[in-house]
Design a protein around this motif. Structure first.
Motif, PDB file in Angstrom:
ATOM      1  N   VAL A 166     -13.314 -91.583 -33.260  1.00  0.00           N
ATOM      2  CA  VAL A 166     -13.423 -93.362 -32.978  1.00  0.00           C
ATOM      3  C   VAL A 166     -14.698 -93.929 -34.017  1.00  0.00           C
ATOM      4  CG1 VAL A 166     -14.580 -94.748 -31.307  1.00  0.00           C
ATOM      5  CG2 VAL A 166     -13.885 -92.525 -30.517  1.00  0.00           C
ATOM      6  N   HIS A 167     -14.520 -95.102 -34.933  1.00  0.00           N
ATOM      7  CA  HIS A 167     -15.036 -96.138 -35.670  1.00  0.00           C
ATOM      8  C   HIS A 167     -15.463 -96.874 -35.658  1.00  0.00           C
ATOM      9  CE1 HIS A 167     -13.929 -92.942 -38.272  1.00  0.00           C
ATOM     10  NE2 HIS A 167     -12.623 -92.572 -38.131  1.00  0.00           N
ATOM     11  N   LEU A 168     -16.375 -97.154 -34.060  1.00  0.00           N
ATOM     12  CA  LEU A 168     -16.768 -98.115 -33.822  1.00  0.00           C
ATOM     13  C   LEU A 168     -18.329 -97.815 -32.810  1.00  0.00           C
ATOM     14  CD1 LEU A 168     -14.658 -98.408 -30.579  1.00  0.00           C
ATOM     15  CD2 LEU A 168     -14.564 -99.537 -32.269  1.00  0.00           C
ATOM     16  N   GLN A 169     -19.342 -98.595 -34.821  1.00  0.00           N
ATOM     17  CA  GLN A 169     -20.710 -98.723 -34.615  1.00  0.00           C
ATOM     18  C   GLN A 169     -21.307 -99.991 -34.647  1.00  0.00           C
ATOM     19  OE1 GLN A 169     -21.665 -95.336 -34.722  1.00  0.00           O
ATOM     20  NE2 GLN A 169     -19.446 -94.618 -34.860  1.00  0.00           N
ATOM     21  N   GLY A 170     -22.019-100.093 -34.862  1.00  0.00           N
ATOM     22  CA  GLY A 170     -22.801-101.336 -34.654  1.00  0.00           C
ATOM     23  C   GLY A 170     -23.963-101.523 -33.698  1.00  0.00           C
ATOM     24  N   GLY A 171     -23.906-100.977 -32.693  1.00  0.00           N
ATOM     25  CA  GLY A 171     -24.582-100.998 -31.463  1.00  0.00           C
ATOM     26  C   GLY A 171     -24.056-101.826 -30.421  1.00  0.00           C
ATOM     27  N   LYS A 172     -22.546-103.137 -31.059  1.00  0.00           N
ATOM     28  CA  LYS A 172     -22.073-103.594 -29.416  1.00  0.00           C
ATOM     29  C   LYS A 172     -21.407-103.360 -28.520  1.00  0.00           C
ATOM     30  CE  LYS A 172     -22.063-108.063 -33.129  1.00  0.00           C
ATOM     31  NZ  LYS A 172     -21.397-108.980 -33.452  1.00  0.00           N
ATOM     32  N   VAL A 173     -21.100-103.888 -27.365  1.00  0.00           N
ATOM     33  CA  VAL A 173     -20.160-103.238 -26.413  1.00  0.00           C
ATOM     34  C   VAL A 173     -18.573-104.401 -26.869  1.00  0.00           C
ATOM     35  CG1 VAL A 173     -20.766-105.678 -25.105  1.00  0.00           C
ATOM     36  CG2 VAL A 173     -19.984-103.036 -24.081  1.00  0.00           C
ATOM     37  N   MET A 174     -17.624-103.069 -27.153  1.00  0.00           N
ATOM     38  CA  MET A 174     -16.508-103.414 -27.740  1.00  0.00           C
ATOM     39  C   MET A 174     -15.796-103.063 -26.390  1.00  0.00           C
ATOM     40  SD  MET A 174     -16.924-102.313 -31.397  1.00  0.00           S
ATOM     41  CE  MET A 174     -17.786-102.638 -32.156  1.00  0.00           C
ATOM     42  N   LYS A 175     -14.515-103.566 -26.252  1.00  0.00           N
ATOM     43  CA  LYS A 175     -13.670-103.152 -25.081  1.00  0.00           C
ATOM     44  C   LYS A 175     -13.087-101.650 -26.040  1.00  0.00           C
ATOM     45  CE  LYS A 175     -11.852-106.875 -22.323  1.00  0.00           C
ATOM     46  NZ  LYS A 175     -11.948-106.625 -20.590  1.00  0.00           N
ATOM     47  N   LEU A 176     -13.031-101.653 -24.027  1.00  0.00           N
ATOM     48  CA  LEU A 176     -12.121-100.166 -25.112  1.00  0.00           C
ATOM     49  C   LEU A 176     -10.420-100.315 -25.645  1.00  0.00           C
ATOM     50  CD1 LEU A 176     -12.817 -97.506 -22.099  1.00  0.00           C
ATOM     51  CD2 LEU A 176     -13.850 -97.433 -23.939  1.00  0.00           C
ATOM     52  N   GLU A 177     -10.029-100.948 -24.678  1.00  0.00           N
ATOM     53  CA  GLU A 177      -8.676-101.291 -25.118  1.00  0.00           C
ATOM     54  C   GLU A 177      -8.262-102.075 -27.011  1.00  0.00           C
ATOM     55  OE1 GLU A 177      -5.544-102.382 -21.924  1.00  0.00           O
ATOM     56  OE2 GLU A 177      -7.436-103.113 -21.588  1.00  0.00           O
ATOM     57  N   THR A 178      -8.935-100.772 -28.021  1.00  0.00           N
ATOM     58  CA  THR A 178      -8.573-101.777 -29.249  1.00  0.00           C
ATOM     59  C   THR A 178      -6.785-101.094 -29.955  1.00  0.00           C
ATOM     60  OG1 THR A 178      -9.544 -99.250 -30.275  1.00  0.00           O
ATOM     61  CG2 THR A 178     -11.138-101.326 -29.745  1.00  0.00           C
ATOM     62  N   ARG A 179      -7.213-101.598 -30.614  1.00  0.00           N
ATOM     63  CA  ARG A 179      -5.641-101.169 -31.943  1.00  0.00           C
ATOM     64  C   ARG A 179      -5.199 -99.765 -31.541  1.00  0.00           C
ATOM     65  NH1 ARG A 179      -4.289-103.267 -37.639  1.00  0.00           N
ATOM     66  NH2 ARG A 179      -5.664-101.868 -38.051  1.00  0.00           N
ATOM     67  N   THR A 180      -6.437 -99.327 -32.352  1.00  0.00           N
ATOM     68  CA  THR A 180      -6.563 -97.665 -32.007  1.00  0.00           C
ATOM     69  C   THR A 180      -6.127 -97.142 -30.657  1.00  0.00           C
ATOM     70  OG1 THR A 180      -7.198 -97.397 -34.066  1.00  0.00           O
ATOM     71  CG2 THR A 180      -6.898 -95.391 -33.112  1.00  0.00           C
TER      72      THR A 180
END
Length: 206
Positions: A166-180
């Motif tokens: 997982v490469h989701l950093q920065g503190g923002k909330v993100m949808k689980l359903e990314t392309r990866t």
């Protein structure tokens, strides 16, 4: 009665309901090897999970988001570690300039919190209100703990949870359903498949 004498009674109470989660709890307490602090912490978190156990399967259908968090300061290693057992409620923070991002998750939706490469919490949004105050992390949302790590020395690895790096950093909330996410989970049941995997991985099945 001191804490040492209370622990067997709590373990006995857990054992009586015979759930898989309770067996896991008792085993983990035994592995603590007499470390009273670890036992108390584990039992507090086990009781949180037991209280939510009846509704957890339903709740995880609302697991749609993830967020990376970090504790600000040198006094603790983990963010949001010491959550009160009675309410299980705290304010989840964002940077002041991230208000637009913070409002994206809706009331009752769940966020999986990650930090230092580990999964440490699943929390539920309690309303659609942004709270603001001065400071770098002046934006917050009121959340309730659905699940919290048992032993903070060994929280689940995020790669084990997601099935990929997982490469989701920065503190923002993100949808689980990314392309990866969709590439990995598309053939494994998609978001529902992931939610079911989380139930099993965290031993939250009824």
């Amino acid at each position: 009665m001191n804490g040492t004498k209370k622990i067997p009674k709590v373990c006995a109470a857990l054992a009586r309901s015979r759930s898989r989660l309770n067996v896991f709890a008792i085993t983990s307490v035994a592995k603590a090897g007499g470390n009273l602090t670890d036992m108390r912490q584990f039992l507090r978190h086990a009781l949180i999970m037991l209280r939510n156990r009846v509704e957890i399967t339903y709740l995880l259908t609302e697991l749609k988001w993830t967020k990376n968090v970090n504790h600000q300061g040198n006094d603790k290693y983990w963010a949001y570690q010491n959550i009160g057992l009675d309410l299980n409620i705290f304010r989840l923070n964002w940077k002041t300039e991230q208000a637009e991002n913070a409002i994206k998750p809706q009331e009752s939706e769940l966020i999986l919190l990650r930090q230092r490469g580990k999964v440490t919490h699943i929390v539920k949004l309690l309303n659609n209100t942004l709270d603001e105050e001065h400071g770098e992390f002046g934006i917050s949302r009121l959340v309730e703990v659905v699940w919290i790590a048992d032993y903070w020395s060994v929280p689940p690895k995020q790669k084990m949870m997601f099935g990929y790096d997982v490469h989701l950093q920065g503190g923002k909330v993100m949808k689980l359903e990314t392309r990866t996410f969709n590439e990995h989970w598309g053939s494994r049941g998609g978001l529902v498949g992931f939610q079911n995997h989380v139930l099993k991985a965290l031993k939250l099945e009824r």
